[in-house]
Each structure stands twice: as structure tokens, then as C-alpha cells.
Design a protein around this motif. Structure first.
Motif, short mmCIF file in Angstrom:
data_model
loop_
_atom_site.label_atom_id
_atom_site.label_comp_id
_atom_site.label_asym_id
_atom_site.label_seq_id
_atom_site.Cartn_x
_atom_site.Cartn_y
_atom_site.Cartn_z
N UNK A 97 1.67 13.07 -15.70
CA UNK A 97 1.09 13.48 -14.53
C UNK A 97 0.29 13.02 -14.01
N UNK A 98 -0.91 12.18 -14.73
CA UNK A 98 -2.21 11.34 -14.06
C UNK A 98 -1.49 10.02 -13.63
N UNK A 99 -0.43 9.46 -13.67
CA UNK A 99 -0.01 8.70 -13.28
C UNK A 99 0.82 8.95 -11.40
N UNK A 100 1.78 10.47 -11.65
CA UNK A 100 1.99 10.86 -10.63
C UNK A 100 0.56 11.17 -9.48
N UNK A 101 -0.15 11.98 -9.97
CA UNK A 101 -1.04 12.09 -9.22
C UNK A 101 -2.14 11.10 -9.03
N UNK A 102 -1.76 10.46 -9.20
CA UNK A 102 -2.64 9.06 -8.50
C UNK A 102 -1.53 8.47 -7.17
N UNK A 103 -0.37 8.48 -8.14
CA UNK A 103 0.40 7.78 -6.41
C UNK A 103 0.67 8.68 -5.66
N UNK A 104 0.82 9.76 -5.97
CA UNK A 104 1.25 10.90 -4.52
C UNK A 104 -0.19 11.28 -4.04
N UNK A 105 -1.31 11.16 -4.71
CA UNK A 105 -2.60 11.91 -3.79
C UNK A 105 -2.87 12.96 -4.11
N UNK A 106 -2.21 13.62 -4.79
CA UNK A 106 -3.09 14.85 -5.07
C UNK A 106 -3.57 15.14 -6.88
N UNK A 107 -3.79 16.31 -6.94
CA UNK A 107 -4.87 16.75 -7.98
C UNK A 107 -3.60 16.90 -9.33
N UNK A 108 -3.94 16.78 -10.18
CA UNK A 108 -2.91 16.29 -11.62
C UNK A 108 -2.59 18.04 -11.98
N UNK B 18 0.70 -1.12 -0.13
CA UNK B 18 0.06 -0.01 -0.20
C UNK B 18 1.11 1.49 0.07
N UNK B 19 0.79 1.80 -0.51
CA UNK B 19 1.44 3.30 -1.03
C UNK B 19 1.14 4.12 0.55
N UNK B 20 1.78 5.24 1.20
CA UNK B 20 1.78 5.42 1.64
C UNK B 20 1.48 7.06 1.98
N UNK B 21 0.64 7.74 2.69
CA UNK B 21 0.24 9.28 2.63
C UNK B 21 1.72 9.75 3.06
N UNK B 22 1.92 10.67 2.53
CA UNK B 22 3.09 11.64 1.77
C UNK B 22 2.60 12.93 2.57
N UNK B 23 3.30 13.99 3.08
CA UNK B 23 3.70 14.65 3.96
C UNK B 23 4.01 15.60 2.96
N UNK B 24 3.27 16.54 2.67
CA UNK B 24 3.86 17.83 1.02
C UNK B 24 4.63 17.71 0.91
N UNK B 25 6.14 17.99 1.39
CA UNK B 25 7.69 17.80 1.22
C UNK B 25 7.69 16.82 1.09
N UNK B 26 7.33 15.94 1.07
CA UNK B 26 7.54 14.37 0.37
C UNK B 26 6.84 14.13 -1.11
N UNK B 27 5.37 15.16 -0.47
CA UNK B 27 4.55 14.73 -1.47
C UNK B 27 5.45 15.17 -3.67
N UNK B 28 6.46 16.50 -3.36
CA UNK B 28 6.76 17.29 -4.15
C UNK B 28 7.80 16.64 -4.65
N UNK B 29 8.47 16.17 -3.06
CA UNK B 29 10.15 14.85 -4.02
C UNK B 29 9.91 13.93 -4.97
#
Length: 153
Positions: A126-137, A103-114
């Protein structure tokens, strides 16, 4: 929000839709009831499913008007993902997201950007990144533009 995909035979789909409609009638939360009704409607509209017979509408009970003035309730914003806070970057969590270990962990904002930066370097869309990192495209596109701007400045 949790998304679930269920495969059922067409004969069982009609029963599942009926159960969802029953759950909607019993649900106290109006938003959740609406979600149940929408799921039942999507099941009934699926190809290969027989349409239910027309249901008779019951009249809504008459409501008494309240004499009290309406109470202003504060609007509470709830983000889609409850992110951990903290300045430290958990490199293991970032690498799990980059490698796609579930399972993919929930990242902090800094970790998500990294993680977004690493996945961009790997050529992920971008769509795959958004899905993995749990952010908007759109956030992926914005972060990429900010990184390009920082490099050219």
C-alpha cells in the motif's frame, strides 16, 4: 510540495543552514519561513555537524493594537495534488504509473483508482501504491476494502 534531497559536506552544511535562516528572516510568507527554519534545524541536528554558537535573541518590535475588528477570511482547501478532471481514462497514463516510468503523470480520480487496482493485482504494498498514485496510504486500504466488498456482495 516538492521534496529535494541534497548531499553536502559537513563543512558546507553549516553555511547552508545559515542561508536557510537568512531566507526565513526575509520571507514574507510565515509558513514558508517556518519551513526554512525547520530545514535549518534538521541540518544542524544531523550527525557529524558542529553545533552553532548560541545566538542572541533580539527583542520583538512592539505591536500596536488595531482598532478595527478582525475580518473573517474564508478557509480555502487546497488538495495535495491538482488532479485533472474528466470521465475518460487515459490508459497510457495509468500504464506509466503501473510500470513506474518516471516522470509519473498526475492521474484523475478514476485513473488513480484503476492504477491502484492494477498495482494491487501485482502485489505491490500500500505504501508504494500511495507514493506512485499520489494518494494517502489510508485511501489505498479503503479502496481495497471497497473492492473486496463488491466482490463478496
Amino acid at each position: 510540495m516538492i521534496e529535494i534531497t541534497i548531499r553536502v559536506k559537513p563543512a558546507c552544511a553549516q553555511r547552508l543552514a545559515a542561508l536557510l535562516r537568512t531566507a526565513a528572516e526575509l520571507e514574507a510568507d510565515r509558513g514558508q519561513a517556518k519551513t526554512y527554519r525547520g530545514a535549518a534545524r534538521r541540518i544542524e541536528r544531523a550527525p557529524g555537524i558542529r553545533r552553532p554558537a548560541a545566538r542572541t535573541q533580539r527583542p520583538a518590535p512592539a505591536r500596536q493594537k488595531s482598532t478595527r475588528p478582525p475580518v473573517a477570511r474564508p478557509h480555502r482547501y487546497t488538495p495535495r495534488v491538482q488532479r485533472p478532471t474528466g470521465r475518460a481514462i487515459d490508459e497510457r497514463a495509468v500504464q506509466r504509473v503501473v510500470s513506474g516510468d518516471h516522470p509519473l503523470p498526475v492521474l484523475s480520480r478514476v485513473e488513480a483508482r484503476t492504477a491502484c487496482w492494477y498495482l494491487t493485482q501485482l502485489g505491490c504494498p500500500a505504501s508504494e501504491i500511495a507514493e506512485r498514485v499520489r494518494i494517502a496510504k489510508r485511501t489505498v486500504h479503503r479502496w481495497r476494502a471497497e473492492d473486496r466488498q463488491a466482490v463478496t456482495s
